[in-house]
Design a protein around this motif. Structure first.
Motif, PDB file in Angstrom:
ATOM      1  N   ILE A  73      26.961 -91.382  -7.107  1.00  0.00           N
ATOM      2  CA  ILE A  73      28.112 -91.005  -6.282  1.00  0.00           C
ATOM      3  C   ILE A  73      29.404 -91.063  -7.104  1.00  0.00           C
ATOM      4  O   ILE A  73      30.269 -90.199  -6.962  1.00  0.00           O
ATOM      5  N   GLY A  74      29.469 -92.039  -7.989  1.00  0.00           N
ATOM      6  CA  GLY A  74      30.660 -92.159  -8.832  1.00  0.00           C
ATOM      7  C   GLY A  74      30.834 -90.911  -9.690  1.00  0.00           C
ATOM      8  O   GLY A  74      31.941 -90.376  -9.799  1.00  0.00           O
ATOM      9  N   GLU A  75      29.723 -90.451 -10.273  1.00  0.00           N
ATOM     10  CA  GLU A  75      29.789 -89.238 -11.104  1.00  0.00           C
ATOM     11  C   GLU A  75      30.144 -88.021 -10.258  1.00  0.00           C
ATOM     12  O   GLU A  75      30.974 -87.197 -10.633  1.00  0.00           O
ATOM     13  N   LEU A  76      29.524 -87.945  -9.090  1.00  0.00           N
ATOM     14  CA  LEU A  76      29.771 -86.812  -8.196  1.00  0.00           C
ATOM     15  C   LEU A  76      31.257 -86.730  -7.837  1.00  0.00           C
ATOM     16  O   LEU A  76      31.853 -85.648  -7.818  1.00  0.00           O
ATOM     17  N   GLU A  77      31.836 -87.863  -7.596  1.00  0.00           N
ATOM     18  CA  GLU A  77      33.247 -87.880  -7.215  1.00  0.00           C
ATOM     19  C   GLU A  77      34.165 -87.508  -8.367  1.00  0.00           C
ATOM     20  O   GLU A  77      35.282 -87.072  -8.151  1.00  0.00           O
ATOM     21  N   GLU A  78      33.654 -87.694  -9.573  1.00  0.00           N
ATOM     22  CA  GLU A  78      34.444 -87.298 -10.738  1.00  0.00           C
ATOM     23  C   GLU A  78      34.231 -85.807 -11.009  1.00  0.00           C
ATOM     24  O   GLU A  78      35.159 -85.087 -11.400  1.00  0.00           O
ATOM     25  N   ILE A  79      33.001 -85.337 -10.767  1.00  0.00           N
ATOM     26  CA  ILE A  79      32.648 -83.942 -11.047  1.00  0.00           C
ATOM     27  C   ILE A  79      33.470 -82.959 -10.207  1.00  0.00           C
ATOM     28  O   ILE A  79      34.005 -81.977 -10.724  1.00  0.00           O
ATOM     29  N   TYR A  80      33.586 -83.248  -8.919  1.00  0.00           N
ATOM     30  CA  TYR A  80      34.256 -82.271  -8.059  1.00  0.00           C
ATOM     31  C   TYR A  80      35.706 -81.995  -8.471  1.00  0.00           C
ATOM     32  O   TYR A  80      36.069 -80.838  -8.718  1.00  0.00           O
ATOM     33  N   PRO A  81      36.544 -83.032  -8.586  1.00  0.00           N
ATOM     34  CA  PRO A  81      37.933 -82.732  -8.953  1.00  0.00           C
ATOM     35  C   PRO A  81      38.044 -82.061 -10.328  1.00  0.00           C
ATOM     36  O   PRO A  81      38.883 -81.177 -10.520  1.00  0.00           O
ATOM     37  N   ALA A  82      37.161 -82.469 -11.258  1.00  0.00           N
ATOM     38  CA  ALA A  82      37.198 -81.863 -12.589  1.00  0.00           C
ATOM     39  C   ALA A  82      36.903 -80.367 -12.485  1.00  0.00           C
ATOM     40  O   ALA A  82      37.638 -79.534 -13.031  1.00  0.00           O
ATOM     41  N   ALA A  83      35.854 -80.049 -11.723  1.00  0.00           N
ATOM     42  CA  ALA A  83      35.462 -78.644 -11.580  1.00  0.00           C
ATOM     43  C   ALA A  83      36.544 -77.854 -10.864  1.00  0.00           C
ATOM     44  O   ALA A  83      36.886 -76.737 -11.253  1.00  0.00           O
ATOM     45  N   SER A  84      37.093 -78.445  -9.833  1.00  0.00           N
ATOM     46  CA  SER A  84      38.089 -77.760  -9.027  1.00  0.00           C
ATOM     47  C   SER A  84      39.326 -77.438  -9.862  1.00  0.00           C
ATOM     48  O   SER A  84      39.871 -76.325  -9.802  1.00  0.00           O
ATOM     49  N   ALA A  85      39.737 -78.410 -10.678  1.00  0.00           N
ATOM     50  CA  ALA A  85      40.912 -78.185 -11.522  1.00  0.00           C
ATOM     51  C   ALA A  85      40.615 -77.128 -12.589  1.00  0.00           C
ATOM     52  O   ALA A  85      41.427 -76.247 -12.843  1.00  0.00           O
ATOM     53  N   PHE A  86      39.434 -77.223 -13.174  1.00  0.00           N
ATOM     54  CA  PHE A  86      39.062 -76.276 -14.229  1.00  0.00           C
ATOM     55  C   PHE A  86      39.011 -74.842 -13.689  1.00  0.00           C
ATOM     56  O   PHE A  86      39.469 -73.902 -14.339  1.00  0.00           O
TER      57      PHE A  86
END
Ligand code: ARG
Length: 588
Positions: A200-213
């Protein structure tokens, strides 16, 4: 059980009729001048025209008929024609003793219970739960409890945002990071791993990173849109990934909602509505409701009486993709099929109002729901920081719900341990309970549709109109009741006697108003009215407590009557906080 105001109105009706006036004029309300009287009736003022008579004369005629009343100890006609009323202490005591025995302390359940679906919470899977979703959960949970309390059959559905672009973004980002995973290999036919490729920790980091990119890179965004499309069209590997995202995310959401004392019967989401879309769209086309507008499929929903522009409801985009309108309509198809509810209540940010107007109109117009099904949208305002802008972290980011709860719990913990009333594990449990009351009460005491300022210092204070103050009051009464029973007293047979002191009387009348307050809160779907009532009662109680010797009272019957008052007050307060969605600790 009849409301105390109804007893009073009946008594007044008889007096109006006895004096030769229309009984319909008699309506008793709580006094708006509590310094002058407890209740009042303004019927004589209204009757003046009808009877061509001075209102004061009418009021005097009516009062003359009230001699010997068992309900009122005093009725007085005052200029220009008000009837000021005081309730008889004996009647108040009798009423409270009946309340103490009655189920739900005398609140009557609705005559025709309704089947209601409540759509609240509405978090978006894989995006961290943030304070924007807090209000939906808190207000929704309270309204669910209130509706159930009033006898309605409520099914609570969290309605996850689990089918949109954010899923495509996560898939795309994962592909970039771990291209070797079998989910991306179209020729893979074996079983996919049972273990999710992220925490879940990774998932929560993945979304904002992807969204910003994606915002910076057009081709990446295209890829994410394509992944969303493929997921929605059943690509096997993406479905498997989606299941992982759902499982990991839902486990985390459940933890968060449990900490908030918020509970759903259904964990359905936008994805569940997809199976209903093709048939629904076909029917809307066949029956001539939908037409093409610039390539998009729409249903007109504007009405003659509109004072503002209501754009058409969007069913399909020109590329055939479903939209927010579409999922909500298809979800209505499903709810109708599974529950045929009498009413559906939605909670969402008030900025979504137009969306719900469009969806409701379209659903009624096209027969997705029957004409008499009530569709209710409750839009809530924004939770702002002290600067009047939407609540943010100190660094200016979106505040995560977990962090917020954690911070308030810390504040409460240090206050409680400073007081040294509780320590160790018990102190942490207590801090959690009190923190939850601070958070929820701080929100619920404001009218839902208004924006409000989230002020941790104020919300966590033990004084004033706050959750901790209410809990403190409950804990205080419990401790008196405990001491009484420990000394050998019995609370079961406590008989409330007619009390004369002003503070006792005020407490009694506040308690007697319980069912009226709950009915209003229910009819207006307004938890803030429960808060207003609780606060008034807690104040009356604390005043009574300060002005009355309870445990040292020597007259046993008198003491028992006080205990009866406290016990009833405790029961009522406890019921109220349950309806608000929190509980009181043993000590604090
Ligand atoms: N997921 C949505 C959001 O975050 C709220 C859903 C509200 N319910 C609904 N049926 N549209 O804004």
């Amino acid at each position: 059980m009849k409301k105390i105001l109804d007893f009073m109105t009946e008594e007044l009706k008889a007096a109006f009729a006895g004096a030769g006036y229309d009984g319909e004029l008699a309506k008793v309300t709580v006094s708006n001048r509590p310094d002058l009287c407890e209740y009042q009736c303004n019927g004589a003022m209204a009757g003046a025209k009808k009877y061509h008579k001075a209102p004061l004369a009418i009021a005097q005629d009516v009062v003359a008929k009230m001699e010997g009343s068992l309900v009122f100890s005093q009725a007085e006609a005052v200029k220009p024609g008000f009837i000021n009323l005081s309730v008889s202490p004996a009647f108040a005591a009798h009423y409270l003793n009946r309340m103490a025995e009655a189920p739900k302390y005398g609140v009557e359940t609705v005559e025709n219970p309704k089947k209601i679906v409540m759509d609240y919470g509405g978090p978006n899977v894989a995006k961290p739960l943030h304070v924007g979703h807090l209000r939906s959960a808190i207000i929704g949970e309270s309204l669910k409890r209130l509706n159930r309390f009033m006898g309605n059959d409520v099914t609570a559905d969290i309605h996850l945002g689990d089918w949109g672009y954010q899923m495509g973004l996560i898939i795309t980002e994962l592909r970039k990071r771990q291209p070797e995973l079998p989910y991306f290999d179209n020729s893979f036919t074996g079983d996919y791993p049972e273990e999710a490729p992220f925490t879940i920790g990774e998932l929560e980091e993945i979304y904002p990173a992807a969204s910003a990119f994606a915002k910076e890179h057009e081709d990446y965004r295209e890829e994410a849109l394509e992944a969303t499309f493929q997921l929605q069209n059943g690509r096997r590997g993406y479905r498997a990934l989606w299941n992982h995202i759902m499982n990991v995310s839902i486990a985390d959401l459940k933890k968060n909602y449990t900490a908030l004392n918020v509970e759903f019967d259904l964990w359905k989401g936008e994805s569940d509505s997809q199976q209903y879309i093709p048939d629904m769209v076909q029917r809307l086309k066949d029956e001539g409701y939908a037409h093409l507008d610039d390539g998009a499929l729409v249903v007109d929903v504007k009405e003659e009486s509109d004072t503002r522009e209501i754009p058409p409801c969007m069913i399909l985009k020109s590329d055939g993709a479903a939209l927010y309108d579409t999922t909500d309509l298809a979800t209505l198809v499903e709810r109708e099929k599974l529950f045929s509810p009498d009413e559906i209540i939605y909670l969402a940010d008030k900025r979504q109002e137009l969306h719900f107007i469009q969806v409701f109109r379209c659903a009624k117009k096209t027969g997705i729901v029957p004409e008499d099904t009530k569709l209710t949208f409750l839009g809530f305002g924004t939770m702002n920081g002290k600067d009047g802008k939407p609540f943010k972290t100190r660094e200016g980011g979106v505040m995560r719900l977990e962090t917020l709860i954690h911070d308030i719990t810390e504040t409460m913990y240090s206050k409680i341990t400073d007081n040294r009333t509780v320590s160790g594990d018990a102190a942490l449990d207590t801090a959690k309970m009190v923190a939850l009351s601070a958070l929820k009460y701080g929100d619920l005491s404001n009218q839902a549709s208004k924006d409000y300022v989230f002020d941790v210092d104020r919300f966590t204070s033990f004084e004033g109109n706050t959750g901790p103050y209410i809990l403190y009051t409950i804990v205080r009464i419990r401790s008196i009741l405990d001491k009484y029973t420990t000394a050998g007293g019995r609370t079961e047979d406590a008989l409330i006697l007619p009390e004369e002191s002003e503070s006792a009387k005020a407490l009694m009348l506040s308690m007697a108003g319980f069912s009226a307050a709950m009915e209003t809160a229910y009819e207006e779907l307004a938890p803030h009215k429960i808060c207003a009532y609780v606060y008034e009662l807690a104040n009356a109680l604390n005043r009574f407590y300060h002005e009355t010797r309870i445990l040292s009272e020597e007259d046993e019957k008198k003491q028992k009557s006080y205990i009866g008052l406290l016990k009833l007050a405790e029961g009522i307060l406890d019921t109220c906080i349950h309806l608000l969605g929190f509980e009181a600790p043993e000590r604090m």
